[in-house]
Design a protein around this motif. Structure first.
Motif, mmCIF file in Angstrom:
data_model
loop_
_atom_site.group_PDB
_atom_site.id
_atom_site.type_symbol
_atom_site.label_atom_id
_atom_site.label_comp_id
_atom_site.label_asym_id
_atom_site.label_seq_id
_atom_site.Cartn_x
_atom_site.Cartn_y
_atom_site.Cartn_z
ATOM 1 N N CYS A 11 0.807 -1.228 0.000
ATOM 2 C CA CYS A 11 0.000 0.000 0.000
ATOM 3 C C CYS A 11 0.838 1.274 0.000
ATOM 4 O O CYS A 11 2.020 1.275 0.331
ATOM 5 C CB CYS A 11 -0.902 0.025 1.241
ATOM 6 N N THR A 12 0.162 2.359 -0.331
ATOM 7 C CA THR A 12 0.706 3.696 -0.166
ATOM 8 C C THR A 12 0.507 4.099 1.298
ATOM 9 O O THR A 12 -0.110 3.365 2.077
ATOM 10 C CB THR A 12 -0.038 4.703 -1.065
ATOM 11 N N HIS A 47 -0.827 0.254 -3.757
ATOM 12 C CA HIS A 47 0.110 1.079 -4.520
ATOM 13 C C HIS A 47 -0.048 0.802 -6.010
ATOM 14 O O HIS A 47 -0.261 -0.340 -6.423
ATOM 15 C CB HIS A 47 1.532 0.750 -4.067
ATOM 16 N N GLY A 48 0.078 1.840 -6.824
ATOM 17 C CA GLY A 48 -0.038 1.689 -8.270
ATOM 18 C C GLY A 48 0.945 0.688 -8.842
ATOM 19 O O GLY A 48 0.616 -0.061 -9.761
#
Length: 129
Positions: free
Chosen positions: A38-39, A45-46
């Motif tokens: 994740c961000t 996350h991209g």
């Protein structure tokens, strides 16, 4: 399917990619959104989204290889991000061939939440080695 084809790709295995169906006509898979994917905002996350889609397209590209081919490698990838996938959720992907040939294949992967909300669409080109 007895073996998870994504386990043959060390990074995909590390991410936890699970391939649930695989053929030259379609590949389906899922991944649980963990905190380490994740961000800072607690959403996938991209780069993790792109890597998930790349793994599914690669499995399809390998399944559609012509006789005598040595493998594939991604030579281009484009992603449109459409929505968020929060930590703890399951994300699903379905990859379909747009073109399969002797020298390359092009795969489109739709990524969505388990509830069916769009997360991303990815188109990648795989070179036949």
């Amino acid at each position: 399917m007895t073996m998870n084809p994504a386990d043959a790709m060390p990074f995909s295995k590390l991410m936890g990619v699970r391939v649930t169906a695989a053929s030259a006509e379609a590949v389906e898979g899922e991944i649980t959104v963990r905190e380490d994917l994740c961000t800072a905002g607690g959403i996938m996350h991209g780069g993790a989204i792109m890597a998930f889609a790349d793994a599914l397209g690669a499995v399809g590209a390998v399944a559609s290889l012509p006789d005598g081919a040595g493998g594939t490698t991604t030579i281009e990838s484009k992603t449109n991000f459409l929505g968020a996938a929060p930590v703890g959720s399951t994300v699903k992907g379905r990859s379909l061939p747009l073109k399969s040939g002797r020298r390359m294949s092009v795969w489109q992967t739709m990524i969505e939440t388990a509830e069916g909300k769009p997360v991303a669409v990815v188109i990648q080109t795989q070179l036949v080695l």
